[in-house]
Design a protein around this motif. Structure first.
Motif, PDB file in Angstrom:
ATOM      1  N   ALA A   1       2.085 -11.801  -1.644  1.00 44.31           N
ATOM      2  CA  ALA A   1       1.685 -11.203  -2.913  1.00 44.31           C
ATOM      3  C   ALA A   1       2.716 -10.180  -3.389  1.00 44.31           C
ATOM      4  O   ALA A   1       3.029 -10.075  -4.579  1.00 44.31           O
ATOM      5  N   LEU A   2       3.246  -9.415  -2.384  1.00 48.54           N
ATOM      6  CA  LEU A   2       4.266  -8.436  -2.752  1.00 48.54           C
ATOM      7  C   LEU A   2       5.542  -9.119  -3.269  1.00 48.54           C
ATOM      8  O   LEU A   2       6.160  -8.697  -4.239  1.00 48.54           O
TER       9      LEU A   2
ATOM     10  N   LEU B   1       4.229  -2.783  -8.265  1.00 45.29           N
ATOM     11  CA  LEU B   1       4.988  -2.944  -7.026  1.00 45.29           C
ATOM     12  C   LEU B   1       4.818  -1.718  -6.131  1.00 45.29           C
ATOM     13  O   LEU B   1       4.706  -1.859  -4.892  1.00 45.29           O
ATOM     14  N   THR B   2       4.780  -0.545  -6.740  1.00 48.30           N
ATOM     15  CA  THR B   2       4.585   0.666  -5.921  1.00 48.30           C
ATOM     16  C   THR B   2       3.214   0.644  -5.218  1.00 48.30           C
ATOM     17  O   THR B   2       3.089   0.977  -4.013  1.00 48.30           O
ATOM     18  N   ARG B   3       2.190   0.224  -5.942  1.00 46.64           N
ATOM     19  CA  ARG B   3       0.854   0.167  -5.332  1.00 46.64           C
ATOM     20  C   ARG B   3       0.800  -0.894  -4.235  1.00 46.64           C
ATOM     21  O   ARG B   3       0.199  -0.689  -3.177  1.00 46.64           O
ATOM     22  N   GLU B   4       1.402  -2.040  -4.496  1.00 47.55           N
ATOM     23  CA  GLU B   4       1.339  -3.129  -3.505  1.00 47.55           C
ATOM     24  C   GLU B   4       2.128  -2.773  -2.263  1.00 47.55           C
ATOM     25  O   GLU B   4       1.757  -3.184  -1.140  1.00 47.55           O
TER      26      GLU B   4
ATOM     27  N   LEU C   1       0.492  -2.927   1.312  1.00 46.20           N
ATOM     28  CA  LEU C   1       1.062  -3.717   2.396  1.00 46.20           C
ATOM     29  C   LEU C   1       1.242  -2.856   3.629  1.00 46.20           C
ATOM     30  O   LEU C   1       0.977  -3.306   4.763  1.00 46.20           O
ATOM     31  N   ALA C   2       1.662  -1.626   3.447  1.00 47.30           N
ATOM     32  CA  ALA C   2       1.832  -0.729   4.603  1.00 47.30           C
ATOM     33  C   ALA C   2       0.483  -0.424   5.263  1.00 47.30           C
ATOM     34  O   ALA C   2       0.405  -0.249   6.491  1.00 47.30           O
ATOM     35  N   ALA C   3      -0.593  -0.403   4.458  1.00 47.17           N
ATOM     36  CA  ALA C   3      -1.920  -0.137   5.025  1.00 47.17           C
ATOM     37  C   ALA C   3      -2.561  -1.406   5.549  1.00 47.17           C
ATOM     38  O   ALA C   3      -3.660  -1.359   6.124  1.00 47.17           O
TER      39      ALA C   3
END
Length: 442
Positions: free
Chosen positions: A197-198, A181-184, A188-190
């Motif tokens: 998906a998140l 979740l931290t990576r996604e 998502l911000a990028a």
């Protein structure tokens, strides 16, 4: 001539009749002499009656008796011992009875009656096929139940391990999803990941967190139940083990052994004899220590207490005893007591020996005493014939007597020291007020 001859017989007849009449007159004359004889005999009888009446009869209030026909005793001062004589029997101080815990057939007799036994010494061997079969069946059943319990314990342990394994897997999934979740979120911000998906990753993380919470609650509940079940199984297992041990002891009870040290008595068995469960086969007595067992009239039950004193004499020596136990059950008008020796006991007494015993009912006291005699049965101790030496008479006097033993009676009132009284039976004097004593010897 003929007439004269014929008249002669008539004269003769007349003479005979005259003689006969004279004879009859003489018989009548003897009657007064017989009456005199009867009167004389009557007078003799009356004289005899009068003589004996003057010697041993009475006019309703007084009577004359010979001093040789009565017994005379004196009133004296002395120590009165309130006791009763009893017969006691020597019994062992301690006795252990041998009862068959399990019945069976006598296979071996290892000792004889009268043997001095040691603790644990074998006495007799019994056999009981039915008991042995029952013990084997019980042993098999207990073993099966113990195996079932072990299976249940194993299942509970496996369930606990499964909960622990599931919790580890869930925690691992939660850690992975948190990192994902931290990576996604960064992607998502990028702009490199879609929102759907998140959200999918977030939902999956929530699912595992909820699953973790339920697993923890289930593990806690199962742990409590498992703890109670394990305690119950442990107790049940202990009882089953005891049952199995008890079944094995029943087999061992067929080999009877001496529970204490002592002398075996009352033991009379034969090979092949059948013994029932609980049947008494003998007893073990302490060989060197004894007590006395006595039966006392039920009249004295309320006057007997623990510690009450008694004494017995053996070979010229007096031994002190005390009451150690009272059996209040009345059998044939008596109750039993056990008497223990206070300090020492006779060295040469044996079980079953009878001993004369003085049982004390109170403390010795100084008082007026009179010898116990047959008069007591006739008067009940309420009156006596007290002797006046100056007039050689014995007058009836009301008195009051107290306690008595087989030798003396306690005087309460009515007599003084030195006075004498008639102590023989009063059966002939119950209505007499005064007795005149002849040929006195006091």
């Amino acid at each position: 001539m003929e007439n004269l001859t014929s008249s002669t017989p008539n004269a003769s007849n007349t003479s005979s009749k005259a003689n006969s009449g004279m004879a009859m007159d003489k018989v009548v004359e003897t009657k007064p002499s017989r009456w005199k004889m009867y009167l004389t005999l009557t007078a003799v009888v009356i004289a005899c009656v009068t003589y004996y009446s003057s010697q041993s009869s009475f006019d309703g209030k007084a009577m004359t008796v010979s001093g040789s026909d009565i017994s005379i005793e004196s009133v004296s001062s002395g120590v009165f011992e309130d006791y009763i004589p009893i017969r006691s029997r020597v019994v062992p101080l301690k006795t252990v009875y041998l009862d068959a815990v399990e019945g069976g057939r006598v296979e071996k007799i290892l000792v004889d009656d009268g043997t001095l036994l040691k603790i644990g010494q074998p006495i007799v061997v019994l056999s009981n096929t039915q008991l042995q079969l029952d013990v084997m069946r019980n042993e098999a059943a207990v073993t099966e139940q113990l195996n079932n319990m072990r299976t249940i314990e194993l299942s509970l342990e496996q369930n606990r391990l499964n909960h622990k394994r599931n919790l580890i897997e869930i925690e691992y999934e939660v850690k992975k999803l948190n990192r994902q979740l931290t990576r996604e979120q960064s992607a998502l911000a990028a702009g490199n990941l879609t929102l759907s998906a998140l959200e999918q990753t977030t939902d999956l993380l929530d699912y595992h967190n909820q699953r973790k919470q339920i697993t923890l609650e289930s593990q806690k509940t199962d742990a409590l139940m498992q703890e109670h079940q394990l305690k119950f199984l442990t107790l049940s297992g202990g009882r089953l083990e005891q049952s199995l041990e008890f079944a094995r002891e029943n087999i061992d009870n067929l080999n009877m052994k001496a529970p204490v040290q002592g002398k075996l008595s009352g033991f009379d068995l034969e090979i092949g004899q059948s013994i029932s469960r609980g049947e008494r086969i003998g007893q073990i007595d302490e060989p060197s220590a004894f007590k006395l067992e006595a039966s006392i009239d039920e009249f004295y039950l309320g006057r007997v207490t623990i510690g009450q004193l008694a004494s017995t004499t053996h070979n010229g020596e007096t031994y002190q005893l005390s009451v150690s136990k009272i059996y209040p059950q009345i059998v044939n008008g008596t109750f039993r007591v056990d008497l223990k020796f206070e300090q020492t006991q006779p060295s040469n007494i044996r079980r079953g020996q009878a001993m004369a015993t003085k049982f004390s009912l109170g403390e010795p006291v100084n008082t007026l005493l009179i010898p116990n005699g047959s008069f007591y049965q006739d008067t009940g101790g309420h009156w006596l014939f007290v002797i006046d030496k100056s007039t050689n008479t014995a007058s009836r006097r009301n008195i009051k007597l107290g306690r008595k033993n087989n030798q003396f009676i306690e005087v309460v009132t009515g007599l003084t020291a030195g006075e004498q009284f008639i102590s023989s039976t009063y059966q002939a004097y119950t209505d007499i007020e005064q007795i005149k004593i002849t040929d006195n010897h006091y």
